[in-house]
Scaffold this active site. Structure first.
Site, PDB file in Angstrom:
ATOM      1  N   CYS A  69       0.874  -1.187   0.000  1.00 56.63           N
ATOM      2  CA  CYS A  69       0.000   0.000   0.000  1.00 56.63           C
ATOM      3  C   CYS A  69       0.904   1.229   0.000  1.00 56.63           C
ATOM      4  O   CYS A  69       2.075   1.133  -0.387  1.00 56.63           O
ATOM      5  CB  CYS A  69      -0.975  -0.034   1.172  1.00 56.63           C
ATOM      6  SG  CYS A  69      -0.216  -0.051   2.810  1.00 56.63           S
ATOM      7  N   ASN A  90       2.165   1.479   4.410  1.00 58.34           N
ATOM      8  CA  ASN A  90       2.507   0.201   5.060  1.00 58.34           C
ATOM      9  C   ASN A  90       2.233   0.226   6.573  1.00 58.34           C
ATOM     10  O   ASN A  90       2.955  -0.388   7.362  1.00 58.34           O
ATOM     11  CB  ASN A  90       3.965  -0.200   4.777  1.00 58.34           C
ATOM     12  CG  ASN A  90       4.325  -1.623   5.209  1.00 58.34           C
ATOM     13  OD1 ASN A  90       5.440  -1.877   5.650  1.00 58.34           O
ATOM     14  ND2 ASN A  90       3.412  -2.562   5.094  1.00 58.34           N
ATOM     15  N   CYS A  99      -1.512   0.754   7.451  1.00 53.12           N
ATOM     16  CA  CYS A  99      -2.956   0.471   7.568  1.00 53.12           C
ATOM     17  C   CYS A  99      -3.354  -0.785   6.786  1.00 53.12           C
ATOM     18  O   CYS A  99      -3.649  -1.819   7.380  1.00 53.12           O
ATOM     19  CB  CYS A  99      -3.782   1.668   7.092  1.00 53.12           C
ATOM     20  SG  CYS A  99      -3.492   3.180   8.037  1.00 53.12           S
ATOM     21  N   ARG A 100      -3.380  -0.717   5.459  1.00 53.44           N
ATOM     22  CA  ARG A 100      -3.947  -1.801   4.648  1.00 53.44           C
ATOM     23  C   ARG A 100      -3.018  -3.000   4.489  1.00 53.44           C
ATOM     24  O   ARG A 100      -3.421  -4.149   4.743  1.00 53.44           O
ATOM     25  CB  ARG A 100      -4.350  -1.266   3.264  1.00 53.44           C
ATOM     26  CG  ARG A 100      -5.493  -0.291   3.299  1.00 53.44           C
ATOM     27  CD  ARG A 100      -5.622   0.463   1.973  1.00 53.44           C
ATOM     28  NE  ARG A 100      -4.508   1.380   1.770  1.00 53.44           N
ATOM     29  CZ  ARG A 100      -4.322   2.132   0.705  1.00 53.44           C
ATOM     30  NH1 ARG A 100      -5.177   2.053  -0.302  1.00 53.44           N
ATOM     31  NH2 ARG A 100      -3.303   2.962   0.617  1.00 53.44           N
ATOM     32  N   SER A 101      -1.791  -2.780   4.002  1.00 54.18           N
ATOM     33  CA  SER A 101      -0.965  -3.948   3.642  1.00 54.18           C
ATOM     34  C   SER A 101      -0.513  -4.784   4.845  1.00 54.18           C
ATOM     35  O   SER A 101      -0.461  -6.020   4.729  1.00 54.18           O
ATOM     36  CB  SER A 101       0.226  -3.548   2.754  1.00 54.18           C
ATOM     37  OG  SER A 101       1.091  -2.657   3.403  1.00 54.18           O
ATOM     38  N   ASP A 115      -8.127   3.744   0.949  1.00 51.49           N
ATOM     39  CA  ASP A 115      -7.185   4.201   1.974  1.00 51.49           C
ATOM     40  C   ASP A 115      -7.978   4.671   3.200  1.00 51.49           C
ATOM     41  O   ASP A 115      -8.737   5.631   3.110  1.00 51.49           O
ATOM     42  CB  ASP A 115      -6.358   5.347   1.376  1.00 51.49           C
ATOM     43  CG  ASP A 115      -5.329   5.889   2.347  1.00 51.49           C
ATOM     44  OD1 ASP A 115      -5.372   5.522   3.532  1.00 51.49           O
ATOM     45  OD2 ASP A 115      -4.486   6.687   1.900  1.00 51.49           O
TER      46      ASP A 115
HETATM   47  P1  4NP Z   1      -1.853   2.729   4.102  1.00 53.17           P
HETATM   48  O1  4NP Z   1      -2.506   4.097   4.679  1.00 53.17           O
HETATM   49  O2  4NP Z   1      -1.278   3.097   2.748  1.00 53.17           O
HETATM   50  O3  4NP Z   1      -2.984   1.801   4.017  1.00 53.17           O
HETATM   51  O4  4NP Z   1      -0.794   2.340   5.120  1.00 53.17           O
HETATM   52  C1  4NP Z   1      -1.799   5.294   4.777  1.00 53.17           C
HETATM   53  C2  4NP Z   1      -0.947   5.501   5.846  1.00 53.17           C
HETATM   54  C3  4NP Z   1      -0.264   6.687   5.958  1.00 53.17           C
HETATM   55  C4  4NP Z   1      -0.433   7.675   4.998  1.00 53.17           C
HETATM   56  C5  4NP Z   1      -1.280   7.458   3.923  1.00 53.17           C
HETATM   57  C6  4NP Z   1      -1.957   6.265   3.816  1.00 53.17           C
HETATM   58  N1  4NP Z   1       0.235   8.912   5.132  1.00 53.17           N
HETATM   59  O5  4NP Z   1       0.038   9.800   4.275  1.00 53.17           O
HETATM   60  O6  4NP Z   1       1.039   9.107   6.075  1.00 53.17           O
END
Ligand code: 4NP
Length: 159
Positions: free
Chosen positions: A8, A11, A13-15, A125
Protein backbone atom coordinates in the site's frame (compact mmCIF):
# COMPACT_ATOMS: atom_id res chain seq x y z
CA UNK A 1 7.94 -21.48 -1.41
CA UNK A 2 5.52 -19.06 -3.09
CA UNK A 3 6.28 -15.52 -1.88
CA UNK A 4 3.56 -12.87 -1.74
CA UNK A 5 4.11 -9.16 -1.08
CA UNK A 6 1.21 -6.89 -0.11
CA UNK A 7 1.76 -3.24 -0.98
CA UNK A 8 0.00 0.00 0.00
CA UNK A 9 1.19 3.59 0.41
CA UNK A 10 2.16 3.90 4.07
CA UNK A 11 2.51 0.20 5.06
CA UNK A 12 0.78 0.92 8.37
CA UNK A 13 -2.96 0.47 7.57
CA UNK A 14 -3.95 -1.80 4.65
CA UNK A 15 -0.96 -3.95 3.64
CA UNK A 16 0.09 -5.08 7.16
CA UNK A 17 -3.53 -6.12 7.73
CA UNK A 18 -3.54 -7.99 4.40
CA UNK A 19 -0.29 -9.76 5.39
CA UNK A 20 -1.61 -10.69 8.86
CA UNK A 21 -4.97 -11.93 7.60
CA UNK A 22 -3.38 -13.84 4.70
CA UNK A 23 -0.93 -15.60 7.07
CA UNK A 24 -3.79 -16.39 9.45
CA UNK A 25 -5.91 -17.91 6.65
CA UNK A 26 -2.97 -19.83 5.10
CA UNK A 27 -2.26 -21.54 8.45
CA UNK A 28 -5.70 -23.16 8.20
CA UNK A 29 -5.12 -24.61 4.69
CA UNK A 30 -2.89 -27.22 3.05
CA UNK A 31 -0.81 -24.30 1.75
CA UNK A 32 0.71 -23.85 5.24
CA UNK A 33 4.51 -23.90 4.96
CA UNK A 34 4.32 -23.55 1.17
CA UNK A 35 3.36 -19.88 0.92
CA UNK A 36 4.83 -16.91 2.78
CA UNK A 37 4.04 -13.21 2.80
CA UNK A 38 5.39 -9.80 3.69
CA UNK A 39 4.14 -6.23 3.24
CA UNK A 40 5.63 -2.86 2.41
CA UNK A 41 4.72 0.67 1.32
CA UNK A 42 5.55 2.70 -1.74
CA UNK A 43 6.08 5.73 0.54
CA UNK A 44 8.81 6.30 3.11
CA UNK A 45 6.82 8.25 5.73
CA UNK A 46 6.56 5.55 8.40
CA UNK A 47 9.65 3.34 7.96
CA UNK A 48 10.23 1.29 11.12
CA UNK A 49 6.78 2.02 12.58
CA UNK A 50 4.36 -0.57 13.92
CA UNK A 51 0.97 -0.88 12.17
CA UNK A 52 -1.55 1.92 12.86
CA UNK A 53 -3.44 1.46 16.18
CA UNK A 54 -6.73 1.21 14.25
CA UNK A 55 -5.33 -1.64 12.11
CA UNK A 56 -4.14 -3.45 15.25
CA UNK A 57 -7.58 -2.90 16.80
CA UNK A 58 -9.55 -4.37 13.87
CA UNK A 59 -7.14 -7.32 13.56
CA UNK A 60 -7.43 -8.04 17.29
CA UNK A 61 -11.22 -7.80 17.09
CA UNK A 62 -11.13 -10.67 14.58
CA UNK A 63 -8.47 -12.69 16.48
CA UNK A 64 -5.88 -12.13 13.77
CA UNK A 65 -2.30 -11.90 15.13
CA UNK A 66 -0.47 -8.89 13.69
CA UNK A 67 3.18 -7.91 13.93
CA UNK A 68 5.06 -5.86 11.35
CA UNK A 69 7.63 -3.08 11.07
CA UNK A 70 7.01 -0.72 8.16
CA UNK A 71 9.42 -0.88 5.25
CA UNK A 72 9.53 0.70 1.80
CA UNK A 73 9.21 -1.17 -1.50
CA UNK A 74 12.46 -1.66 -3.47
CA UNK A 75 13.09 -2.81 -7.04
CA UNK A 76 14.70 -5.94 -5.54
CA UNK A 77 11.26 -6.89 -4.17
CA UNK A 78 10.05 -7.34 -7.73
CA UNK A 79 12.72 -10.00 -8.26
CA UNK A 80 12.33 -11.61 -4.83
CA UNK A 81 8.53 -12.05 -4.72
CA UNK A 82 6.24 -14.15 -6.94
CA UNK A 83 3.12 -12.04 -6.37
CA UNK A 84 3.01 -8.31 -5.68
CA UNK A 85 -0.48 -7.33 -4.55
CA UNK A 86 -1.37 -3.63 -4.83
CA UNK A 87 -4.15 -2.20 -2.67
CA UNK A 88 -5.05 0.56 -5.15
CA UNK A 89 -4.31 1.79 -8.66
CA UNK A 90 -1.88 4.45 -7.48
CA UNK A 91 0.15 1.77 -5.62
CA UNK A 92 0.02 -0.29 -8.81
CA UNK A 93 1.48 2.54 -10.91
CA UNK A 94 4.26 3.14 -8.36
CA UNK A 95 5.10 -0.57 -8.25
CA UNK A 96 5.24 -0.81 -12.05
CA UNK A 97 7.53 2.23 -12.09
CA UNK A 98 10.14 0.09 -10.28
CA UNK A 99 9.61 -2.93 -12.53
CA UNK A 100 12.63 -3.13 -14.81
CA UNK A 101 12.05 -6.56 -16.37
CA UNK A 102 9.04 -7.59 -18.47
CA UNK A 103 8.44 -10.60 -16.18
CA UNK A 104 8.00 -8.24 -13.21
CA UNK A 105 4.80 -6.81 -14.73
CA UNK A 106 3.18 -10.25 -14.68
CA UNK A 107 3.62 -10.46 -10.89
CA UNK A 108 1.65 -7.31 -10.12
CA UNK A 109 -2.07 -7.63 -9.32
CA UNK A 110 -4.75 -5.40 -7.87
CA UNK A 111 -5.88 -6.99 -4.60
CA UNK A 112 -9.54 -6.46 -5.43
CA UNK A 113 -9.26 -8.33 -8.72
CA UNK A 114 -9.89 -11.32 -6.41
CA UNK A 115 -12.92 -9.81 -4.63
CA UNK A 116 -15.92 -11.95 -5.65
CA UNK A 117 -18.35 -9.17 -4.68
CA UNK A 118 -16.75 -6.26 -6.54
CA UNK A 119 -13.57 -6.84 -8.48
CA UNK A 120 -13.37 -3.47 -10.24
CA UNK A 121 -12.58 -1.38 -7.20
CA UNK A 122 -9.67 -0.58 -4.91
CA UNK A 123 -9.00 -1.25 -1.24
CA UNK A 124 -9.78 2.31 -0.05
CA UNK A 125 -7.18 4.20 1.97
CA UNK A 126 -8.63 4.35 5.53
CA UNK A 127 -5.93 6.65 6.97
CA UNK A 128 -8.23 9.67 7.34
CA UNK A 129 -11.19 7.54 8.42
CA UNK A 130 -12.25 5.86 11.64
CA UNK A 131 -13.23 2.43 12.94
CA UNK A 132 -15.94 2.09 10.26
CA UNK A 133 -13.44 2.57 7.43
CA UNK A 134 -10.97 0.11 8.99
CA UNK A 135 -13.74 -2.48 9.37
CA UNK A 136 -14.64 -1.93 5.70
CA UNK A 137 -10.99 -2.53 4.72
CA UNK A 138 -11.03 -5.71 6.82
CA UNK A 139 -14.19 -6.97 5.06
CA UNK A 140 -12.78 -6.20 1.61
CA UNK A 141 -9.47 -7.92 2.42
CA UNK A 142 -11.29 -10.88 3.92
CA UNK A 143 -13.18 -11.48 0.65
CA UNK A 144 -10.27 -10.62 -1.65
CA UNK A 145 -7.83 -12.88 0.20
CA UNK A 146 -10.29 -15.79 0.06
CA UNK A 147 -10.46 -15.34 -3.72
CA UNK A 148 -6.68 -15.02 -3.98
CA UNK A 149 -6.11 -18.18 -1.91
CA UNK A 150 -8.49 -20.14 -4.19
CA UNK A 151 -6.47 -18.83 -7.16
CA UNK A 152 -3.16 -19.91 -5.54
CA UNK A 153 -4.54 -23.35 -4.71
CA UNK A 154 -5.78 -23.94 -8.25
CA UNK A 155 -2.63 -22.60 -9.89
CA UNK A 156 0.07 -24.11 -7.66
CA UNK A 157 -1.39 -26.75 -5.36
CA UNK A 158 -4.31 -28.60 -6.97
CA UNK A 159 -5.52 -31.35 -4.62
P1 4NP B 1 -1.85 2.73 4.10
O1 4NP B 1 -2.51 4.10 4.68
O2 4NP B 1 -1.28 3.10 2.75
O3 4NP B 1 -2.98 1.80 4.02
O4 4NP B 1 -0.79 2.34 5.12
C1 4NP B 1 -1.80 5.29 4.78
C2 4NP B 1 -0.95 5.50 5.85
C3 4NP B 1 -0.26 6.69 5.96
C4 4NP B 1 -0.43 7.68 5.00
C5 4NP B 1 -1.28 7.46 3.92
C6 4NP B 1 -1.96 6.27 3.82
N1 4NP B 1 0.24 8.91 5.13
O5 4NP B 1 0.04 9.80 4.27
O6 4NP B 1 1.04 9.11 6.08
Amino acid sequence: MIKVLFVCLGNICRSPLAEALFNHKIKQTHLAGKVSSDSCGTGDYHIGSQPDKRTIHVATLHQVPIKHACRQLTSQDLSDFDYVMAMDKSNCRNILFLANQPTHHDKVFLMRAFDKLDNHEEVPDPYHGGAKEFQEVYDILNRSLDGFIVFLKERHFPE
